[in-house]
Design a protein around this motif. Structure first.
Motif, PDB file in Angstrom:
ATOM      1  N   GLU A  21      -6.234  -1.499   0.943  1.00 44.68           N
ATOM      2  CA  GLU A  21      -6.665  -0.842   2.177  1.00 44.68           C
ATOM      3  C   GLU A  21      -7.563  -1.763   3.001  1.00 44.68           C
ATOM      4  O   GLU A  21      -7.425  -1.844   4.232  1.00 44.68           O
ATOM      5  N   HIS A  52      -7.921   0.356  -3.055  1.00 47.07           N
ATOM      6  CA  HIS A  52      -8.983   0.114  -2.069  1.00 47.07           C
ATOM      7  C   HIS A  52      -8.954  -1.337  -1.576  1.00 47.07           C
ATOM      8  O   HIS A  52      -9.224  -1.605  -0.395  1.00 47.07           O
ATOM      9  N   LEU A  92       0.826  -1.197   0.000  1.00 45.96           N
ATOM     10  CA  LEU A  92       0.000   0.000   0.000  1.00 45.96           C
ATOM     11  C   LEU A  92       0.869   1.259   0.000  1.00 45.96           C
ATOM     12  O   LEU A  92       0.618   2.201  -0.763  1.00 45.96           O
ATOM     13  N   TRP A 149      -3.828   7.239  -4.604  1.00 45.33           N
ATOM     14  CA  TRP A 149      -4.637   6.662  -3.527  1.00 45.33           C
ATOM     15  C   TRP A 149      -6.087   6.428  -3.959  1.00 45.33           C
ATOM     16  O   TRP A 149      -7.020   6.605  -3.197  1.00 45.33           O
TER      17      TRP A 149
END
Length: 507
Positions: free
Chosen positions: A233, A230, A215, A224
């Motif tokens: 994340e 995602h 990440l 991002w």
């Protein structure tokens, strides 16, 4: 042969094994540009060579206590050393980057068990009156490795090939296995301890660390946003939450997170994290700068970066004398301020900066290393009961390595993301006729008078392009140094919240 002689021979072999594990980070650092060229790896991939080692080392450290009780100190150390030897051989024969990363991870896992096992052996093998001498011997090996590593790695890579920095582990490692198996007689294996290991948490922790590193490296490239970011994340958040839950609810947790409830320990752990971030981040940044901006060969890189290790070696005895007579608060404040100053001093490099310009920042950081480590250690580990000390020590050392892994990922992200912005800024300034920018880039100042240069022909662009890219990369390195130095400056605030008495609130 007397029992005392057996103890010291076995312990010396263990110190050599630990020396190999510590040395491995340093010898690889100076050879990163050469390895990257050999395996066709760009600058954005080089950090994984060090990060893969650190991630699995982080996983191995908390397991050391379980494995020592399960296998005994003798068989844990011999087995870990043998795995380290085989992984080193795998690194040496790797034909591509993916293979190298796999074997580096195995090196990290096996090496992660060696370092805490040596310091455990001080208390397990020797009677109390011999423990101070054994501690000094182990500490000496730990200090010499960072000093010799850069020059040794540079010499081997330059005179032979990059493969040799891994092959040097083979013969000493096999000898260590044989001697430890023959002479170390501490404890008996209890395989029942293996059932106490929370394997689910081990996997979750490794998944969290890997997803976090991905990440930090990939998300900035994608602003991002996007499905890939995602997804990372979500994986990172889920694995972190699950790891914390497991560690707080299991009777034999993988990591004893409840230790953070102790104010003194939390202080030391945070300081350990920041120390690792600066140590490993700096160890990564400087060789890469010297390789890609200054175009030095590995031997030349080693001769330059050895300064920090030499300063650390010289300063350590003085620090050891001062530390018992000084409050950890004031010693730590001075150490972190000094280390931060050394980082920030590197944040004003030019494309022509070389040995002279890098000398004093390295001296500052080298002198400050133990001034950072010793106060953090005293906050975290002083006055724990004997049955609590091993778990506290594992978590404390884990924090330093985690700081190192995140630090490398962080500075590598800065290098990759800031360089294109600096290129555009430099081009705009040159187009506007800025003389100071021209001098920084390495262009003749004559044509630059503060007025627009107008259209530039293709030949001139081709000549100027590599100079602009080198200058932009230098500015990105400066950003990374200043960011890391700024984190050390913020860490000074931790001392304001630290308990006045190290053992305050300690059970």
């Amino acid at each position: 042969m007397s029992e005392t002689a057996r103890r010291w021979i076995g312990f010396l072999a263990m110190c050599i094994g630990m020396f190999m594990a510590i040395l491995d980070i340093q010898v690889v650092a100076t050879s990163l540009p050469r390895i990257g060229a050999a395996l066709s790896v760009g600058e954005d991939g080089l950090s994984w060579i060090q990060t893969a080692y650190l991630i699995l080392e982080i996983v191995a450290i908390p397991l050391t206590g379980f494995l020592t009780r399960a296998l005994s100190l003798r068989w844990l150390f011999a087995g870990s050393t043998l795995m380290f030897v085989l992984a080193s051989l795998g690194c040496a024969v790797s034909g591509n980057f993916d293979q190298l990363i796999v074997f580096r991870a195995l090196q990290g896992f096996s090496g992660g068990a060696l370092i805490p096992a040596v310091f455990t052996s001080v208390f397990v093998i020797f009677p109390r009156q011999a423990q101070p001498l054994a501690t000094v011997l182990a500490g000496g090996f730990a200090m010499i490795a960072p000093t010799l590593g850069p020059a040794l790695g540079g010499y081997l890579t330059q005179v032979y090939t990059w493969h040799s920095i891994f092959l040097i582990n083979i013969l000493p490692g096999l000898l260590v296995c044989a001697v430890v198996t023959r002479f170390v007689r501490a404890g008996q294996p209890d395989l029942g301890e293996l059932h106490k290991i929370d394997y689910i948490t081990v996997v979750l922790a490794a998944a969290f660390l890997a997803s976090l590193m991905l990440l930090l490296k990939e998300a900035p490239k994608l602003s991002w946003s996007g499905v890939e970011v995602h997804a990372l994340e979500v994986v990172c958040a889920i694995t972190l939450t699950a790891t914390i839950h497991q560690c707080l609810t299991r009777p034999h947790p993988f990591v004893h997170l409840r230790k953070f409830g102790d104010r003194a320990f939390a202080t030391g752990a945070i300081l350990s994290f920041v120390t690792g971030l600066g140590l490993y981040g700096g160890t990564y940044l400087l060789p890469v700068f010297l390789g890609y901006v200054r175009h030095h060969n590995p031997l030349e890189i080693g001769e330059i970066v050895i300064i920090a290790g030499a300063a650390q070696l010289i300063a350590t005895p003085v620090t050891a004398l001062v530390e018992p007579r000084t409050s950890p608060k004031w010693l730590g404040l001075f150490g972190f301020a000094l280390f931060g100053a050394g980082l920030i001093a590197n944040g004003f490099m030019e494309p022509t900066t070389d040995f002279a310009g890098l000398f004093w920042p390295q001296v500052l950081r080298g002198v400050a290393v133990m001034l950072c480590i010793l106060p953090a250690t005293r906050y975290a580990l002083d006055n724990w009961a004997p049955d609590e000390l091993a778990d506290a020590s594992a978590l404390f050392n884990l924090m330093r390595n985690m700081g190192g892994a995140i630090g490398i990922a962080l500075v590598d992200t800065v290098l990759q993301q800031r360089t294109p912005d600096h290129v555009q800024h430099i081009v705009d300034k040159l187009q506007a006729g800025d003389r100071a920018t021209a001098v920084f880039v390495g262009l003749p100042a004559g044509p630059f008078h503060g007025q627009s240069l107008g259209p530039i022909d293709d030949i001139t662009k081709a000549i100027v392009k590599p100079l602009v890219e080198r200058a932009a990369l230098t500015q990105s390195f400066n950003d990374a140094w200043l960011l890391t130095g700024g984190i050390f400056a913020l860490a000074l605030l931790v001392f304001l919240l630290a308990p006045k008495n190290v053992s305050a609130h300690r059970p």
